[in-house]
Write a protein that holds these residues in place. Structure first.
Motif, PDB file in Angstrom:
ATOM      1  N   MET A   1       0.822  -1.195   0.000  1.00 49.10           N
ATOM      2  CA  MET A   1       0.000   0.000   0.000  1.00 49.10           C
ATOM      3  C   MET A   1       0.863   1.255   0.000  1.00 49.10           C
ATOM      4  O   MET A   1       0.483   2.260  -0.593  1.00 49.10           O
ATOM      5  CB  MET A   1      -0.950   0.000   1.192  1.00 49.10           C
ATOM      6  N   LEU A   2       2.006   1.196   0.677  1.00 51.81           N
ATOM      7  CA  LEU A   2       2.885   2.369   0.713  1.00 51.81           C
ATOM      8  C   LEU A   2       3.450   2.683  -0.663  1.00 51.81           C
ATOM      9  O   LEU A   2       3.533   3.852  -1.052  1.00 51.81           O
ATOM     10  CB  LEU A   2       4.021   2.153   1.709  1.00 51.81           C
ATOM     11  N   LEU A   3       3.824   1.658  -1.392  1.00 51.93           N
ATOM     12  CA  LEU A   3       4.310   1.869  -2.752  1.00 51.93           C
ATOM     13  C   LEU A   3       3.205   2.460  -3.622  1.00 51.93           C
ATOM     14  O   LEU A   3       3.435   3.398  -4.386  1.00 51.93           O
ATOM     15  CB  LEU A   3       4.823   0.549  -3.338  1.00 51.93           C
ATOM     16  N   GLN A   4       1.997   1.948  -3.471  1.00 49.43           N
ATOM     17  CA  GLN A   4       0.868   2.478  -4.231  1.00 49.43           C
ATOM     18  C   GLN A   4       0.621   3.942  -3.875  1.00 49.43           C
ATOM     19  O   GLN A   4       0.358   4.770  -4.747  1.00 49.43           O
ATOM     20  CB  GLN A   4      -0.379   1.640  -3.986  1.00 49.43           C
ATOM     21  N   LEU A   5       0.709   4.285  -2.596  1.00 51.53           N
ATOM     22  CA  LEU A   5       0.540   5.683  -2.179  1.00 51.53           C
ATOM     23  C   LEU A   5       1.613   6.578  -2.793  1.00 51.53           C
ATOM     24  O   LEU A   5       1.315   7.690  -3.240  1.00 51.53           O
ATOM     25  CB  LEU A   5       0.568   5.798  -0.655  1.00 51.53           C
ATOM     26  N   ALA A   6       2.847   6.100  -2.822  1.00 55.83           N
ATOM     27  CA  ALA A   6       3.937   6.898  -3.398  1.00 55.83           C
ATOM     28  C   ALA A   6       3.704   7.129  -4.892  1.00 55.83           C
ATOM     29  O   ALA A   6       3.897   8.241  -5.405  1.00 55.83           O
ATOM     30  CB  ALA A   6       5.283   6.214  -3.155  1.00 55.83           C
ATOM     31  N   VAL A   7       3.259   6.092  -5.598  1.00 56.79           N
ATOM     32  CA  VAL A   7       2.968   6.219  -7.030  1.00 56.79           C
ATOM     33  C   VAL A   7       1.813   7.192  -7.239  1.00 56.79           C
ATOM     34  O   VAL A   7       1.869   8.072  -8.114  1.00 56.79           O
ATOM     35  CB  VAL A   7       2.648   4.837  -7.647  1.00 56.79           C
ATOM     36  N   GLU A   8       0.772   7.054  -6.432  1.00 59.03           N
ATOM     37  CA  GLU A   8      -0.384   7.940  -6.563  1.00 59.03           C
ATOM     38  C   GLU A   8      -0.007   9.395  -6.248  1.00 59.03           C
ATOM     39  O   GLU A   8      -0.517  10.318  -6.875  1.00 59.03           O
ATOM     40  CB  GLU A   8      -1.532   7.470  -5.673  1.00 59.03           C
ATOM     41  N   GLN A   9       0.891   9.603  -5.297  1.00 58.30           N
ATOM     42  CA  GLN A   9       1.337  10.964  -4.980  1.00 58.30           C
ATOM     43  C   GLN A   9       2.034  11.585  -6.188  1.00 58.30           C
ATOM     44  O   GLN A   9       1.809  12.749  -6.511  1.00 58.30           O
ATOM     45  CB  GLN A   9       2.280  10.962  -3.770  1.00 58.30           C
ATOM     46  N   ARG A  10       2.855  10.802  -6.862  1.00 56.57           N
ATOM     47  CA  ARG A  10       3.525  11.309  -8.066  1.00 56.57           C
ATOM     48  C   ARG A  10       2.519  11.620  -9.174  1.00 56.57           C
ATOM     49  O   ARG A  10       2.648  12.628  -9.869  1.00 56.57           O
ATOM     50  CB  ARG A  10       4.586  10.317  -8.534  1.00 56.57           C
ATOM     51  N   ARG A  11       1.527  10.741  -9.337  1.00 57.49           N
ATOM     52  CA  ARG A  11       0.470  10.998 -10.327  1.00 57.49           C
ATOM     53  C   ARG A  11      -0.296  12.264  -9.987  1.00 57.49           C
ATOM     54  O   ARG A  11      -0.611  13.077 -10.870  1.00 57.49           O
ATOM     55  CB  ARG A  11      -0.513   9.826 -10.381  1.00 57.49           C
ATOM     56  N   ASP A  13       0.759  14.857  -8.180  1.00 50.92           N
ATOM     57  CA  ASP A  13       1.619  16.022  -8.414  1.00 50.92           C
ATOM     58  C   ASP A  13       1.676  16.381  -9.901  1.00 50.92           C
ATOM     59  O   ASP A  13       1.586  17.556 -10.269  1.00 50.92           O
ATOM     60  CB  ASP A  13       3.031  15.772  -7.879  1.00 50.92           C
ATOM     61  N   ALA A  14       1.819  15.363 -10.755  1.00 53.70           N
ATOM     62  CA  ALA A  14       1.898  15.602 -12.200  1.00 53.70           C
ATOM     63  C   ALA A  14       0.580  16.158 -12.740  1.00 53.70           C
ATOM     64  O   ALA A  14       0.575  17.121 -13.518  1.00 53.70           O
ATOM     65  CB  ALA A  14       2.276  14.315 -12.924  1.00 53.70           C
ATOM     66  N   ALA A  15      -0.532  15.575 -12.331  1.00 50.69           N
ATOM     67  CA  ALA A  15      -1.841  16.046 -12.807  1.00 50.69           C
ATOM     68  C   ALA A  15      -2.105  17.466 -12.325  1.00 50.69           C
ATOM     69  O   ALA A  15      -2.639  18.303 -13.072  1.00 50.69           O
ATOM     70  CB  ALA A  15      -2.953  15.105 -12.343  1.00 50.69           C
ATOM     71  N   HIS A  16      -1.733  17.747 -11.094  1.00 54.31           N
ATOM     72  CA  HIS A  16      -1.926  19.090 -10.546  1.00 54.31           C
ATOM     73  C   HIS A  16      -1.094  20.115 -11.312  1.00 54.31           C
ATOM     74  O   HIS A  16      -1.589  21.191 -11.671  1.00 54.31           O
ATOM     75  CB  HIS A  16      -1.565  19.079  -9.060  1.00 54.31           C
ATOM     76  N   ALA A  17       0.153  19.784 -11.597  1.00 53.61           N
ATOM     77  CA  ALA A  17       1.016  20.702 -12.363  1.00 53.61           C
ATOM     78  C   ALA A  17       0.469  20.898 -13.772  1.00 53.61           C
ATOM     79  O   ALA A  17       0.433  22.032 -14.283  1.00 53.61           O
ATOM     80  CB  ALA A  17       2.444  20.158 -12.407  1.00 53.61           C
ATOM     81  N   ASP A  18       0.022  19.808 -14.413  1.00 57.49           N
ATOM     82  CA  ASP A  18      -0.562  19.915 -15.757  1.00 57.49           C
ATOM     83  C   ASP A  18      -1.817  20.775 -15.745  1.00 57.49           C
ATOM     84  O   ASP A  18      -2.049  21.571 -16.654  1.00 57.49           O
ATOM     85  CB  ASP A  18      -0.903  18.533 -16.316  1.00 57.49           C
ATOM     86  N   MET A  19      -2.635  20.610 -14.708  1.00 57.75           N
ATOM     87  CA  MET A  19      -3.864  21.390 -14.606  1.00 57.75           C
ATOM     88  C   MET A  19      -3.533  22.884 -14.544  1.00 57.75           C
ATOM     89  O   MET A  19      -4.133  23.693 -15.248  1.00 57.75           O
ATOM     90  CB  MET A  19      -4.663  20.975 -13.372  1.00 57.75           C
ATOM     91  N   GLU A  39      -8.663  18.344 -13.332  1.00 61.92           N
ATOM     92  CA  GLU A  39      -9.199  18.593 -11.991  1.00 61.92           C
ATOM     93  C   GLU A  39      -9.987  17.375 -11.503  1.00 61.92           C
ATOM     94  O   GLU A  39      -9.857  16.961 -10.347  1.00 61.92           O
ATOM     95  CB  GLU A  39     -10.080  19.837 -11.986  1.00 61.92           C
ATOM     96  N   SER A  40     -10.776  16.777 -12.399  1.00 61.80           N
ATOM     97  CA  SER A  40     -11.510  15.556 -12.036  1.00 61.80           C
ATOM     98  C   SER A  40     -10.541  14.425 -11.710  1.00 61.80           C
ATOM     99  O   SER A  40     -10.756  13.659 -10.768  1.00 61.80           O
ATOM    100  CB  SER A  40     -12.426  15.119 -13.178  1.00 61.80           C
ATOM    101  N   GLU A  41      -9.471  14.336 -12.483  1.00 61.47           N
ATOM    102  CA  GLU A  41      -8.482  13.290 -12.239  1.00 61.47           C
ATOM    103  C   GLU A  41      -7.800  13.480 -10.881  1.00 61.47           C
ATOM    104  O   GLU A  41      -7.616  12.511 -10.139  1.00 61.47           O
ATOM    105  CB  GLU A  41      -7.434  13.280 -13.353  1.00 61.47           C
ATOM    106  N   THR A  42      -7.443  14.721 -10.546  1.00 63.44           N
ATOM    107  CA  THR A  42      -6.806  14.955  -9.240  1.00 63.44           C
ATOM    108  C   THR A  42      -7.768  14.608  -8.107  1.00 63.44           C
ATOM    109  O   THR A  42      -7.345  14.056  -7.092  1.00 63.44           O
ATOM    110  CB  THR A  42      -6.305  16.406  -9.079  1.00 63.44           C
ATOM    111  N   THR A  43      -9.047  14.882  -8.298  1.00 60.27           N
ATOM    112  CA  THR A  43     -10.041  14.531  -7.274  1.00 60.27           C
ATOM    113  C   THR A  43     -10.106  13.016  -7.098  1.00 60.27           C
ATOM    114  O   THR A  43     -10.106  12.520  -5.963  1.00 60.27           O
ATOM    115  CB  THR A  43     -11.421  15.090  -7.649  1.00 60.27           C
ATOM    116  N   ARG A  44     -10.126  12.271  -8.207  1.00 65.90           N
ATOM    117  CA  ARG A  44     -10.164  10.804  -8.128  1.00 65.90           C
ATOM    118  C   ARG A  44      -8.903  10.257  -7.445  1.00 65.90           C
ATOM    119  O   ARG A  44      -8.981   9.345  -6.618  1.00 65.90           O
ATOM    120  CB  ARG A  44     -10.308  10.190  -9.520  1.00 65.90           C
TER     121      ARG A  44
END
Length: 109
Positions: A1-11, A13-19, A39-44
Protein backbone atom coordinates in the motif's frame (compact mmCIF):
# COMPACT_ATOMS: atom_id res chain seq x y z
CA UNK A 1 0.00 0.00 0.00
CA UNK A 2 2.88 2.37 0.71
CA UNK A 3 4.31 1.87 -2.75
CA UNK A 4 0.87 2.48 -4.23
CA UNK A 5 0.54 5.68 -2.18
CA UNK A 6 3.94 6.90 -3.40
CA UNK A 7 2.97 6.22 -7.03
CA UNK A 8 -0.38 7.94 -6.56
CA UNK A 9 1.34 10.96 -4.98
CA UNK A 10 3.53 11.31 -8.07
CA UNK A 11 0.47 11.00 -10.33
CA UNK A 12 -1.32 13.63 -8.26
CA UNK A 13 1.62 16.02 -8.41
CA UNK A 14 1.90 15.60 -12.20
CA UNK A 15 -1.84 16.05 -12.81
CA UNK A 16 -1.93 19.09 -10.55
CA UNK A 17 1.02 20.70 -12.36
CA UNK A 18 -0.56 19.92 -15.76
CA UNK A 19 -3.86 21.39 -14.61
CA UNK A 20 -2.19 24.66 -13.63
CA UNK A 21 -0.32 24.73 -16.93
CA UNK A 22 -3.63 24.39 -18.77
CA UNK A 23 -5.23 27.12 -16.63
CA UNK A 24 -2.40 29.47 -17.59
CA UNK A 25 -3.33 29.13 -21.29
CA UNK A 26 -5.17 32.48 -21.38
CA UNK A 27 -8.73 31.31 -21.97
CA UNK A 28 -8.15 28.76 -24.72
CA UNK A 29 -11.34 26.59 -24.67
CA UNK A 30 -9.36 23.40 -25.34
CA UNK A 31 -7.06 24.19 -22.43
CA UNK A 32 -10.03 24.94 -20.17
CA UNK A 33 -11.59 21.57 -21.05
CA UNK A 34 -8.28 19.80 -20.41
CA UNK A 35 -7.93 21.63 -17.08
CA UNK A 36 -11.41 20.48 -16.05
CA UNK A 37 -10.53 16.88 -16.95
CA UNK A 38 -7.31 17.14 -14.94
CA UNK A 39 -9.20 18.59 -11.99
CA UNK A 40 -11.51 15.56 -12.04
CA UNK A 41 -8.48 13.29 -12.24
CA UNK A 42 -6.81 14.96 -9.24
CA UNK A 43 -10.04 14.53 -7.27
CA UNK A 44 -10.16 10.80 -8.13
CA UNK A 45 -6.50 10.34 -7.20
CA UNK A 46 -6.98 12.17 -3.88
CA UNK A 47 -10.04 10.08 -3.04
CA UNK A 48 -8.13 6.88 -3.78
CA UNK A 49 -5.25 8.02 -1.60
CA UNK A 50 -7.64 8.93 1.21
CA UNK A 51 -9.13 5.44 0.99
CA UNK A 52 -5.67 3.86 1.29
CA UNK A 53 -4.79 6.14 4.22
CA UNK A 54 -8.05 5.24 5.95
CA UNK A 55 -7.26 1.56 5.51
CA UNK A 56 -3.83 2.09 7.08
CA UNK A 57 -5.46 4.05 9.90
CA UNK A 58 -7.95 1.23 10.50
CA UNK A 59 -4.96 -1.04 11.08
CA UNK A 60 -3.45 1.46 13.54
CA UNK A 61 -0.69 2.47 11.11
CA UNK A 62 0.35 6.13 10.90
CA UNK A 63 1.92 7.31 7.63
CA UNK A 64 4.77 9.66 8.51
CA UNK A 65 6.50 10.25 5.15
CA UNK A 66 5.01 9.16 1.85
CA UNK A 67 8.23 9.47 -0.19
CA UNK A 68 10.29 7.49 2.28
CA UNK A 69 7.47 5.02 2.87
CA UNK A 70 7.82 5.68 6.59
CA UNK A 71 5.16 4.40 8.96
CA UNK A 72 4.74 4.03 12.68
CA UNK A 73 2.43 1.61 14.41
CA UNK A 74 1.67 1.14 18.07
CA UNK A 75 3.69 -1.22 20.17
CA UNK A 76 4.87 -1.75 23.71
CA UNK A 77 8.36 -1.89 25.19
CA UNK A 78 9.05 -2.49 28.87
CA UNK A 79 5.36 -1.90 29.62
CA UNK A 80 5.33 1.53 27.95
CA UNK A 81 3.55 2.46 24.71
CA UNK A 82 5.96 3.10 21.83
CA UNK A 83 5.86 3.51 18.08
CA UNK A 84 7.35 0.70 16.04
CA UNK A 85 9.03 2.43 13.14
CA UNK A 86 9.38 0.97 9.64
CA UNK A 87 10.23 2.34 6.21
CA UNK A 88 10.13 0.62 2.86
CA UNK A 89 13.94 0.46 2.74
CA UNK A 90 14.02 -1.56 5.98
CA UNK A 91 14.20 -5.34 5.57
CA UNK A 92 12.04 -5.83 8.67
CA UNK A 93 10.53 -3.97 11.59
CA UNK A 94 13.61 -3.42 13.73
CA UNK A 95 13.29 0.10 15.17
CA UNK A 96 11.17 1.91 17.70
CA UNK A 97 10.86 5.31 19.35
CA UNK A 98 8.84 6.79 22.20
CA UNK A 99 5.42 8.16 21.34
CA UNK A 100 6.61 11.74 21.97
CA UNK A 101 9.59 11.32 19.62
CA UNK A 102 10.03 10.79 15.91
CA UNK A 103 12.08 9.13 13.20
CA UNK A 104 15.30 10.95 14.09
CA UNK A 105 15.30 9.29 17.52
CA UNK A 106 14.47 5.75 16.45
CA UNK A 107 16.50 3.03 18.06
CA UNK A 108 17.15 -0.63 17.21
CA UNK A 109 14.69 -2.98 18.85
Amino acid sequence: MLLQLAVEQRRLDAAHADMHHQLDADGDPASAAQAARLESETTRIREGMQSLLAHLGDMGIELRDIEMGLVDFPGERDGEPVWLCWRMADARVAFWHRTDEGYATRKPW
